[in-house]
Design an enzyme around this catalytic site. Structure first.
Site, mmCIF file in Angstrom:
data_model
loop_
_atom_site.group_PDB
_atom_site.id
_atom_site.type_symbol
_atom_site.label_atom_id
_atom_site.label_comp_id
_atom_site.label_asym_id
_atom_site.label_seq_id
_atom_site.Cartn_x
_atom_site.Cartn_y
_atom_site.Cartn_z
ATOM 1 N N TYR A 132 0.737 -1.324 0.022
ATOM 2 C CA TYR A 132 0.395 -0.098 0.026
ATOM 3 C C TYR A 132 0.956 1.170 -0.192
ATOM 4 O O TYR A 132 1.471 1.068 0.609
ATOM 5 C CB TYR A 132 -0.795 -0.093 1.063
ATOM 6 C CG TYR A 132 -1.939 1.479 1.336
ATOM 7 C CD1 TYR A 132 -2.270 2.166 0.295
ATOM 8 C CD2 TYR A 132 -2.725 0.782 2.788
ATOM 9 C CE1 TYR A 132 -2.851 3.344 0.912
ATOM 10 C CE2 TYR A 132 -3.988 1.996 2.988
ATOM 11 C CZ TYR A 132 -3.812 2.656 1.971
ATOM 12 O OH TYR A 132 -5.222 3.404 1.955
ATOM 13 N N LYS A 160 -2.122 -1.985 -3.976
ATOM 14 C CA LYS A 160 -2.250 -0.236 -4.035
ATOM 15 C C LYS A 160 -2.079 0.913 -4.223
ATOM 16 O O LYS A 160 -1.047 1.045 -3.276
ATOM 17 C CB LYS A 160 -3.958 -0.200 -2.554
ATOM 18 C CG LYS A 160 -4.806 0.997 -2.750
ATOM 19 C CD LYS A 160 -4.977 1.898 -1.420
ATOM 20 C CE LYS A 160 -5.611 2.847 -2.227
ATOM 21 N NZ LYS A 160 -6.705 3.474 -0.519
#
Length: 295
Positions: A132, A160
């Site tokens: 992330y 992400k």
């Protein structure tokens, strides 16, 4: 394979700043009804303001409410690998679809340090781990070559990207194209359609809290091959994003926009944005413009 939308779900609070689990469950039901998957304890979920025990209970409640109807990803990332690992093991026990790990924050990391951090967590759990990246908030950035190195780990399933730079997203997507099973999820709300067209597995969006049906509309249209409709829905989403985020810090504004249509979500914990009548009036004008609030 059909693409997926995740909403980075808000965490709802009572007036005394304790978590309102009933209201949070109601937001889960609203997103499931719209056809969106759930990411909890992310940036839009005020994760940095939650205690360790609260994150565990929040995840238990969200997973229970979802009841297997959609996917649930939860963020375990903390500044130290030690606490990240402890949280990840708890989420593994609870049974989520994926564990997102935001880059450490406050502690400056080398790329080698990031590789050790993510690999240690991925080694310790059965649940697939998602990198992330949100460097504007953490000051640590996963270089595309680092993502490529980590993609070789058997339990790192994707990334992400919340950096907001198209070039970085393109570089991550290039890793995804060359490494089978490495999924890229886009974070920037204005790039949902573009990223789907360019090989993303889907998106994880904070704005979907305020506009769930338009987000699912982009994905449904894209998945059914109706590109014109996907573009139309993306145009609405992008315009709403531009108008709303012009007023200040995006996660705070998403929460406030949602609050004005549903006060049960509560304010965020301090020192986040305090209610401001003048700003609320500006947000209300935007909500009315997009049919999210009665005129």
């Amino acid at each position: 394979m059909s693409k997926k939308a995740f909403v980075a779900l808000v965490t709802c609070f009572n007036d005394d700043e304790t978590i309102n689990y009933a209201a949070t469950r109601a937001q889960v039901r609203r997103q499931v009804a719209a056809g969106n998957n759930i990411m909890c304890a992310g940036t839009n979920g005020d994760f940095s303001a939650l205690t360790y025990d609260e994150k565990v209970q929040l995840t238990e409640e969200v997973v229970d409410e979802v009841g297997g109807k959609v996917d649930v990803i939860v963020n375990a990332g903390m500044p130290a690998t030690f606490e990240t690992l402890k949280l990840a093991r708890e989420f593994d026990r609870i049974g989520v679809t994926g564990i997102a790990v935001i880059t450490p924050f406050f502690i400056a990391c080398t790329q080698d340090g990031l590789i050790r951090h993510f690999s240690t967590v991925a080694d310790a759990v059965q649940t697939p781990v998602y990198l992330y990246d949100i460097p504007a908030r953490t000051q640590n950035h996963i270089e595309p070559e680092t993502a490529r190195a980590l993609s070789a780990h058997g339990n790192i399933a994707g990334i992400k990207d919340s950096g907001g730079a198209k070039e970085t997203l393109e570089a991550y997507l290039a890793v995804g194209k060359s490494v089978e099973g490495f999924e890229v999820y886009s974070g920037p709300d204005h790039l949902v359609f573009w990223s789907l067209q360019n090989g993303a597995a889907g998106c994880i969006s904070g704005l979907g809290n305020a506009m769930p049906d338009v987000l699912s509309g982009i994905l449904n249209a894209f998945n059914s091959g109706d590109i014109a409709e996907a573009e139309r829905q993306q145009a609405i989403y992008t315009a709403f994003r531009t108008d709303l985020y012009a007023l200040g810090f995006p996660p705070a504004l998403v929460k406030r926009a949602l609050y004005l249509t549903d006060p049960s979500v509560g304010a965020s914990r301090q020192p986040a944005l305090l209610p401001d009548r003048e700003q609320d009036e500006k947000i209300a004008v935007i909500l009315k413009r997009y049919g999210l609030m009665a005129a």
